[in-house]
Write a protein that holds these residues in place. Sequence first.
Motif, PDB file in Angstrom:
ATOM      1  N   LEU A  65       3.643   6.433 -15.958  1.00 46.01           N
ATOM      2  CA  LEU A  65       4.065   7.749 -16.429  1.00 46.01           C
ATOM      3  C   LEU A  65       3.331   8.889 -15.728  1.00 46.01           C
ATOM      4  N   SER A  66       2.137   8.611 -15.198  1.00 45.22           N
ATOM      5  CA  SER A  66       1.413   9.644 -14.446  1.00 45.22           C
ATOM      6  C   SER A  66       1.839   9.675 -12.979  1.00 45.22           C
ATOM      7  N   GLU A  67       2.739   8.739 -12.591  1.00 45.66           N
ATOM      8  CA  GLU A  67       3.219   8.631 -11.209  1.00 45.66           C
ATOM      9  C   GLU A  67       2.057   8.453 -10.230  1.00 45.66           C
ATOM     10  N   ALA A  68       1.116   7.614 -10.636  1.00 42.64           N
ATOM     11  CA  ALA A  68      -0.020   7.316  -9.768  1.00 42.64           C
ATOM     12  C   ALA A  68       0.452   6.609  -8.500  1.00 42.64           C
ATOM     13  N   SER A  69      -0.293   6.782  -7.421  1.00 48.31           N
ATOM     14  CA  SER A  69       0.107   6.192  -6.140  1.00 48.31           C
ATOM     15  C   SER A  69       0.094   4.671  -6.176  1.00 48.31           C
ATOM     16  N   PHE A  70      -0.660   4.103  -7.110  1.00 43.10           N
ATOM     17  CA  PHE A  70      -0.765   2.644  -7.200  1.00 43.10           C
ATOM     18  C   PHE A  70       0.186   2.067  -8.255  1.00 43.10           C
ATOM     19  N   ALA A  71       1.087   2.874  -8.789  1.00 39.89           N
ATOM     20  CA  ALA A  71       1.969   2.422  -9.869  1.00 39.89           C
ATOM     21  C   ALA A  71       2.855   1.257  -9.431  1.00 39.89           C
ATOM     22  N   GLY A  72       3.334   1.291  -8.190  1.00 40.08           N
ATOM     23  CA  GLY A  72       4.179   0.203  -7.704  1.00 40.08           C
ATOM     24  C   GLY A  72       3.473  -1.137  -7.753  1.00 40.08           C
ATOM     25  N   PHE A 118      21.280   3.833 -21.171  1.00 45.56           N
ATOM     26  CA  PHE A 118      21.726   4.859 -22.112  1.00 45.56           C
ATOM     27  C   PHE A 118      21.252   6.269 -21.744  1.00 45.56           C
ATOM     28  N   TYR A 119      20.063   6.375 -21.147  1.00 45.51           N
ATOM     29  CA  TYR A 119      19.482   7.701 -20.911  1.00 45.51           C
ATOM     30  C   TYR A 119      19.202   8.002 -19.440  1.00 45.51           C
ATOM     31  N   ASP A 120      19.563   7.070 -18.538  1.00 49.43           N
ATOM     32  CA  ASP A 120      19.394   7.302 -17.106  1.00 49.43           C
ATOM     33  C   ASP A 120      17.942   7.592 -16.734  1.00 49.43           C
ATOM     34  N   VAL A 121      17.011   6.956 -17.446  1.00 46.38           N
ATOM     35  CA  VAL A 121      15.583   7.124 -17.152  1.00 46.38           C
ATOM     36  C   VAL A 121      15.257   6.339 -15.877  1.00 46.38           C
ATOM     37  N   PRO A 122      14.546   6.922 -14.918  1.00 47.32           N
ATOM     38  CA  PRO A 122      14.167   6.188 -13.700  1.00 47.32           C
ATOM     39  C   PRO A 122      13.366   4.931 -14.026  1.00 47.32           C
ATOM     40  N   PHE A 123      13.496   3.930 -13.182  1.00 52.37           N
ATOM     41  CA  PHE A 123      12.892   2.623 -13.432  1.00 52.37           C
ATOM     42  C   PHE A 123      11.396   2.705 -13.724  1.00 52.37           C
ATOM     43  N   GLN A 124      10.656   3.438 -12.902  1.00 55.82           N
ATOM     44  CA  GLN A 124       9.204   3.496 -13.078  1.00 55.82           C
ATOM     45  C   GLN A 124       8.826   4.028 -14.460  1.00 55.82           C
ATOM     46  N   GLN A 125       9.477   5.108 -14.879  1.00 60.55           N
ATOM     47  CA  GLN A 125       9.183   5.667 -16.187  1.00 60.55           C
ATOM     48  C   GLN A 125       9.603   4.721 -17.303  1.00 60.55           C
ATOM     49  N   GLY A 168       0.785  -1.219   0.000  1.00 57.01           N
ATOM     50  CA  GLY A 168       0.000   0.000   0.000  1.00 57.01           C
ATOM     51  C   GLY A 168       0.820   1.272   0.000  1.00 57.01           C
ATOM     52  N   SER A 169       2.133   1.150  -0.145  1.00 53.46           N
ATOM     53  CA  SER A 169       2.977   2.352  -0.132  1.00 53.46           C
ATOM     54  C   SER A 169       2.908   3.068  -1.452  1.00 53.46           C
ATOM     55  N   SER A 170       3.199   4.342  -1.414  1.00 53.86           N
ATOM     56  CA  SER A 170       3.183   5.130  -2.645  1.00 53.86           C
ATOM     57  C   SER A 170       4.409   4.804  -3.469  1.00 53.86           C
ATOM     58  N   VAL A 171       4.366   5.154  -4.732  1.00 55.25           N
ATOM     59  CA  VAL A 171       5.481   4.865  -5.630  1.00 55.25           C
ATOM     60  C   VAL A 171       6.728   5.625  -5.222  1.00 55.25           C
ATOM     61  N   VAL A 172       6.549   6.885  -4.841  1.00 55.61           N
ATOM     62  CA  VAL A 172       7.711   7.709  -4.512  1.00 55.61           C
ATOM     63  C   VAL A 172       8.419   7.163  -3.289  1.00 55.61           C
ATOM     64  N   ALA A 173       7.658   6.600  -2.368  1.00 53.71           N
ATOM     65  CA  ALA A 173       8.263   6.106  -1.139  1.00 53.71           C
ATOM     66  C   ALA A 173       8.945   4.768  -1.326  1.00 53.71           C
ATOM     67  N   THR A 174       8.705   4.081  -2.423  1.00 53.82           N
ATOM     68  CA  THR A 174       9.297   2.780  -2.658  1.00 53.82           C
ATOM     69  C   THR A 174      10.649   2.964  -3.330  1.00 53.82           C
TER      70      THR A 174
END
Length: 324
Positions: free
Chosen positions: A191-198, A137-144, A21-27
Amino acid sequence: LHRQMKVFSCFLLLGFALNGGSSVVATTPFHPQRSVTQRSVRHSKSPGSPNSDHSSVQLVTNKIARGGAIEPFLDPDMTAKVALAFGALTNIVGILGIEQEAKRYGFDKPDTVTAALGIGRCAITLCGLLLIGLQVFYDVPFQQAVGYSTIPYALFELHMILNDKNRAIGLNEASGYFLLAVQFFVTYATLSEASFAGAVIKAYGIHSGLNGLAMVLAPKLAYNVWNLTYPSAPTKKNEKDRQPVYDIVMKLHGASALGHFLGICLPAFSDMPVLKTLGWMYVPWGVVFSQILLSKELEKVGIPAGGFLFWIAICVVVGINLLA
């Protein structure tokens, strides 16, 4: 379709449960402030490099502790970039010319089903390679990176729908739209960084892994689950048995699905560096290629072993240099 929706819903609920139940940013694996370079730096630095924190005493201690274990013989960063570029090129070529791809490895001209599975295998492999490539190659964060990595399979499924090819291989139209919707849903959530993305990422990865296991361990069952056309056993002596070819094609698709699963779930459930994740993605490919070769399935259908031996060697080289 209802069965497929129920299965994916179960995976989605499991993802929520595993995500706690944690947010994506906190994971940690999805934290936007934590770059791929930071996650992979432990892997990319060699013990003897100027930036290494290892002292000469620690180097000796580590070598003794390893007990003569296999060590990388190529630079991990270079190995990863070459593997990603070569893998992307070969799979794009496969998508654009599946008949030539089949001929190159000794297969007969693919029919509608095996051609669709071959292109699908290339598409799901590209998803995994794009996932890692964006980070390397582009250092894109994992979630994105997960969000963008759905593009190859979404385009494949869109192609199948627009050209009415799902119906030709036995997959009903609703199932095709469902598979496309899954890709769009994952893309939106990440891509919307929704809280349920994780949770969505974990469910997406587990779904891919379980499908891959079924394809590898029970290819005929996989055809039945997805209602794909499977050839009947030959009834005449001079009639060619197509079942072994269908099984091999499904196993190869399963290997790509398992690689995709590892590329998503290893970072999602742990803090594994990106280069090591790529190394593990090559493991199911190497194992499935080896199993097909050792089981003499190729001999039954008259396919030369050269192409499979080549890819086994690639998997060994990549695995040693990224995992050792």
